[in-house]
Design a protein around this motif. Structure first.
Motif, PDB file in Angstrom:
ATOM      1  N   THR A  36      22.185  20.469  -8.730  1.00  0.00           N
ATOM      2  CA  THR A  36      21.772  20.834  -7.381  1.00  0.00           C
ATOM      3  C   THR A  36      21.586  22.345  -7.280  1.00  0.00           C
ATOM      4  O   THR A  36      20.591  22.823  -6.706  1.00  0.00           O
ATOM      5  N   ALA A  37      22.522  23.111  -7.835  1.00  0.00           N
ATOM      6  CA  ALA A  37      22.390  24.579  -7.826  1.00  0.00           C
ATOM      7  C   ALA A  37      21.135  24.995  -8.585  1.00  0.00           C
ATOM      8  O   ALA A  37      20.427  25.918  -8.152  1.00  0.00           O
ATOM      9  N   TRP A  38      20.834  24.333  -9.688  1.00  0.00           N
ATOM     10  CA  TRP A  38      19.625  24.647 -10.438  1.00  0.00           C
ATOM     11  C   TRP A  38      18.384  24.409  -9.579  1.00  0.00           C
ATOM     12  O   TRP A  38      17.475  25.244  -9.536  1.00  0.00           O
ATOM     13  N   ARG A  39      18.331  23.293  -8.857  1.00  0.00           N
ATOM     14  CA  ARG A  39      17.161  23.015  -8.006  1.00  0.00           C
ATOM     15  C   ARG A  39      17.036  24.052  -6.889  1.00  0.00           C
ATOM     16  O   ARG A  39      15.931  24.493  -6.574  1.00  0.00           O
ATOM     17  N   VAL A  40      18.152  24.454  -6.300  1.00  0.00           N
ATOM     18  CA  VAL A  40      18.104  25.488  -5.261  1.00  0.00           C
ATOM     19  C   VAL A  40      17.594  26.790  -5.870  1.00  0.00           C
ATOM     20  O   VAL A  40      16.717  27.456  -5.305  1.00  0.00           O
ATOM     21  N   TRP A  41      18.121  27.153  -7.029  1.00  0.00           N
ATOM     22  CA  TRP A  41      17.686  28.380  -7.709  1.00  0.00           C
ATOM     23  C   TRP A  41      16.187  28.315  -7.989  1.00  0.00           C
ATOM     24  O   TRP A  41      15.442  29.239  -7.679  1.00  0.00           O
ATOM     25  N   ARG A  42      15.752  27.213  -8.551  1.00  0.00           N
ATOM     26  CA  ARG A  42      14.336  27.040  -8.918  1.00  0.00           C
ATOM     27  C   ARG A  42      13.438  27.074  -7.689  1.00  0.00           C
ATOM     28  O   ARG A  42      12.424  27.757  -7.664  1.00  0.00           O
ATOM     29  N   ASP A  43      13.779  26.332  -6.643  1.00  0.00           N
ATOM     30  CA  ASP A  43      12.911  26.184  -5.483  1.00  0.00           C
ATOM     31  C   ASP A  43      12.878  27.409  -4.580  1.00  0.00           C
ATOM     32  O   ASP A  43      11.980  27.538  -3.746  1.00  0.00           O
ATOM     33  N   HIS A  44      13.835  28.305  -4.725  1.00  0.00           N
ATOM     34  CA  HIS A  44      13.858  29.518  -3.915  1.00  0.00           C
ATOM     35  C   HIS A  44      13.548  30.751  -4.757  1.00  0.00           C
ATOM     36  O   HIS A  44      13.816  31.875  -4.350  1.00  0.00           O
ATOM     37  N   HIS A  45      13.000  30.532  -5.911  1.00  0.00           N
ATOM     38  CA  HIS A  45      12.615  31.630  -6.794  1.00  0.00           C
ATOM     39  C   HIS A  45      11.377  32.316  -6.231  1.00  0.00           C
ATOM     40  O   HIS A  45      10.572  31.696  -5.544  1.00  0.00           O
ATOM     41  N   ALA A  46      11.201  33.569  -6.539  1.00  0.00           N
ATOM     42  CA  ALA A  46      10.079  34.336  -6.000  1.00  0.00           C
ATOM     43  C   ALA A  46       8.725  33.850  -6.518  1.00  0.00           C
ATOM     44  O   ALA A  46       7.726  33.932  -5.815  1.00  0.00           O
ATOM     45  N   ALA A  47       8.665  33.364  -7.732  1.00  0.00           N
ATOM     46  CA  ALA A  47       7.390  32.924  -8.297  1.00  0.00           C
ATOM     47  C   ALA A  47       6.954  31.620  -7.646  1.00  0.00           C
ATOM     48  O   ALA A  47       7.742  30.692  -7.497  1.00  0.00           O
ATOM     49  N   THR A  48       5.689  31.579  -7.251  1.00  0.00           N
ATOM     50  CA  THR A  48       5.134  30.356  -6.671  1.00  0.00           C
ATOM     51  C   THR A  48       4.078  29.797  -7.620  1.00  0.00           C
ATOM     52  O   THR A  48       3.617  30.492  -8.533  1.00  0.00           O
ATOM     53  N   ALA A  49       3.663  28.577  -7.378  1.00  0.00           N
ATOM     54  CA  ALA A  49       2.600  27.984  -8.186  1.00  0.00           C
ATOM     55  C   ALA A  49       1.321  28.802  -8.025  1.00  0.00           C
ATOM     56  O   ALA A  49       0.587  29.024  -9.005  1.00  0.00           O
ATOM     57  N   ASP A  50       1.037  29.278  -6.822  1.00  0.00           N
ATOM     58  CA  ASP A  50      -0.152  30.110  -6.601  1.00  0.00           C
ATOM     59  C   ASP A  50      -0.087  31.395  -7.423  1.00  0.00           C
ATOM     60  O   ASP A  50      -1.092  31.838  -7.983  1.00  0.00           O
ATOM     61  N   ASP A  51       1.109  32.019  -7.481  1.00  0.00           N
ATOM     62  CA  ASP A  51       1.274  33.218  -8.312  1.00  0.00           C
ATOM     63  C   ASP A  51       0.937  32.913  -9.767  1.00  0.00           C
ATOM     64  O   ASP A  51       0.205  33.662 -10.420  1.00  0.00           O
ATOM     65  N   THR A  52       1.473  31.820 -10.273  1.00  0.00           N
ATOM     66  CA  THR A  52       1.269  31.464 -11.669  1.00  0.00           C
ATOM     67  C   THR A  52      -0.207  31.234 -11.972  1.00  0.00           C
ATOM     68  O   THR A  52      -0.730  31.727 -12.982  1.00  0.00           O
ATOM     69  N   VAL A  53      -0.892  30.516 -11.079  1.00  0.00           N
ATOM     70  CA  VAL A  53      -2.324  30.271 -11.274  1.00  0.00           C
ATOM     71  C   VAL A  53      -3.077  31.599 -11.298  1.00  0.00           C
ATOM     72  O   VAL A  53      -3.922  31.837 -12.173  1.00  0.00           O
ATOM     73  N   LYS A  54      -2.764  32.493 -10.371  1.00  0.00           N
ATOM     74  CA  LYS A  54      -3.443  33.788 -10.331  1.00  0.00           C
ATOM     75  C   LYS A  54      -3.153  34.594 -11.591  1.00  0.00           C
ATOM     76  O   LYS A  54      -4.069  35.153 -12.194  1.00  0.00           O
ATOM     77  N   TRP A  55      -1.885  34.678 -11.984  1.00  0.00           N
ATOM     78  CA  TRP A  55      -1.531  35.459 -13.165  1.00  0.00           C
ATOM     79  C   TRP A  55      -2.280  34.964 -14.398  1.00  0.00           C
ATOM     80  O   TRP A  55      -2.785  35.745 -15.182  1.00  0.00           O
ATOM     81  N   TRP A  56      -2.312  33.664 -14.572  1.00  0.00           N
ATOM     82  CA  TRP A  56      -2.935  33.100 -15.763  1.00  0.00           C
ATOM     83  C   TRP A  56      -4.450  33.108 -15.669  1.00  0.00           C
ATOM     84  O   TRP A  56      -5.140  33.227 -16.690  1.00  0.00           O
ATOM     85  N   THR A  57      -4.993  33.031 -14.479  1.00  0.00           N
ATOM     86  CA  THR A  57      -6.441  33.141 -14.317  1.00  0.00           C
ATOM     87  C   THR A  57      -6.903  34.563 -14.624  1.00  0.00           C
ATOM     88  O   THR A  57      -7.940  34.771 -15.264  1.00  0.00           O
TER      89      THR A  57
END
Length: 143
Positions: free
Chosen positions: A114-135
């Motif tokens: 549960t702590a891992w999911r909270v950590w993951r879901d409240h992380h600064a990186a978003t899916a949109d960020d990742t798409v932009k970075w890799w694009t």
């Protein structure tokens, strides 16, 4: 202050799991947990819970939830099989009079997941960020 359940279901679950360990200062678990560290873990959990509910704005929520989950993961980590068994037994003894090993093992696994999911879901990186970075990334691997 936010009413319960917390709008983030995993954060709500993490708070509920910590609550199962009892009221701070009144239950065996908190009085005996990490005795060689002068209450460090207890203070970090207390500070994290308070910070979560003194938040202002979505960015603060993500920051404090991520930080709180990071501390939970760190504070409930062990570095050897012996430490893991001791933590499982300590948790099990604090929450049940039944099979302390089974309950402690499942509780600890649930807490960490549960702590891992909270950590993951409240992380600064978003899916949109990742798409932009890799694009925007160069076609060649940087050296």
């Amino acid at each position: 202050m936010t009413r319960y359940p917390h709008p983030c279901s995993d954060l709500d679950q993490l708070l509920r799991l910590i609550g199962i360990l009892g009221k701070p200062g009144e239950r065996y678990f908190w009085k005996e947990w990490r005795p060689n560290e002068d209450g460090y873990g207890y203070k970090k959990i207390k500070g994290g819970v308070i910070a979560l509910f003194r938040e202002t704005g979505a960015d603060a929520h993500d920051h404090w939830a991520h930080d709180f989950a990071d501390y939970v993961l760190m504070l409930f980590a062990t570095s050897s099989p012996g430490e893991e068994r001791a933590l499982v037994d300590h948790i099990g003894s604090a929450v049940t009079s039944g099979d302390t090993t089974v309950v402690g093992t499942h509780f600890l696994a649930d807490l960490r997941a549960t702590a891992w999911r909270v950590w993951r879901d409240h992380h600064a990186a978003t899916a949109d960020d990742t798409v932009k970075w890799w694009t925007d990334a160069a076609w060649e691997v940087p050296r």
